[in-house]
Design an enzyme around this catalytic site. Sequence first.
Site, PDB file in Angstrom:
ATOM      1  N   HIS A  91     -11.666  21.656 -51.858  1.00  0.00           N
ATOM      2  CA  HIS A  91     -10.996  20.549 -51.166  1.00  0.00           C
ATOM      3  C   HIS A  91     -11.770  20.213 -49.884  1.00  0.00           C
ATOM      4  CE1 HIS A  91      -8.015  18.191 -49.027  1.00  0.00           C
ATOM      5  NE2 HIS A  91      -7.391  18.021 -50.192  1.00  0.00           N
TER       6      HIS A  91
ATOM      7  N   GLU B 117     -11.799  13.004 -54.938  1.00  0.00           N
ATOM      8  CA  GLU B 117     -10.995  12.763 -53.736  1.00  0.00           C
ATOM      9  C   GLU B 117     -11.878  12.233 -52.614  1.00  0.00           C
ATOM     10  OE1 GLU B 117      -7.059  14.968 -53.699  1.00  0.00           O
ATOM     11  OE2 GLU B 117      -8.502  16.091 -52.522  1.00  0.00           O
TER      12      GLU B 117
HETATM   13  P1  PGA Z   1      -2.963  12.602 -49.544  1.00  0.00           P
HETATM   14  O1  PGA Z   1      -3.825  13.942 -49.756  1.00  0.00           O
HETATM   15  O2  PGA Z   1      -2.209  12.349 -50.821  1.00  0.00           O
HETATM   16  O3  PGA Z   1      -2.065  12.917 -48.382  1.00  0.00           O
HETATM   17  O4  PGA Z   1      -3.929  11.489 -49.255  1.00  0.00           O
HETATM   18  C1  PGA Z   1      -4.487  14.202 -50.954  1.00  0.00           C
HETATM   19  C2  PGA Z   1      -5.202  15.514 -50.875  1.00  0.00           C
HETATM   20  O5  PGA Z   1      -5.705  15.886 -49.807  1.00  0.00           O
HETATM   21  O6  PGA Z   1      -5.277  16.259 -51.861  1.00  0.00           O
END
Ligand code: PGA
Length: 221
Positions: free
Chosen positions: A98, A147
């Site tokens: 992440h 992401e």
């Molecule tokens: P968010 O975060 O939905 O608050 O944008 C997603 C993540 O960090 O996995």
Amino acid sequence: MGKTVIVANWKSNMELAEADTWLRKFHDASGKVAFSEKEVIICPPFTVMAFLAEWIKKSGLPISLGAQNLSPFPKGAYTGEVSAEQVSEIASYVLIGHSERRKYFHEDDQMLQNKVDMALASGLQSIFCVQGVEDSIPKGVVHVAYEPVFAIGTGEPDSPENAGSTARSIKETFGVHTVLYGGSVTAANVHSFTSTEDIHGVLVGSASLDPEVFSSIVANA
Ligand code: PGA
């Protein structure tokens, strides 16, 4: 993961009493959800993981657990770390790579490879987070979450078109099986992502903290 996948990443939120309330409300709100078509994975902090596992067992709620992190080392003298062996007793999945871990904890490619290796050896399925095709993906990864950092916690998601074409490139480049989209997913926009070819589901941060909102996300996905 043939079903639509919806992952909740609670990050460093939720104490025991809050987790209890969340589960009750989610259970009540998700009565009409067709769970046979959805794979719902909650990634709570370790401190409430056992509590969730017990609750899920007792209630029969058809959701799985994932860890937000795991040690790059085997079990042993690594103070403060939780090993893959320990995680696999209680969870089926683990988030690795992440952007918050890369940024605040300086996790590099070698460390991420070690974590994926540990997960594989313990039978945990890793969900490996990347910014796009420019990130490398360790061998053994089957599930990836695209992401883009500009979309995380900003309320500014990527477009479904761009997310879809990035997901396709990730699959073609790395031969992975499943690509999820994450970044400012809401109940209103979730379907625009899950209905896009090459996107198999979503990873939800902020919007997963509200059980009613998360239940709508699962229903709409
Ligand atoms: P968010 O975060 O939905 O608050 O944008 C997603 C993540 O960090 O996995």
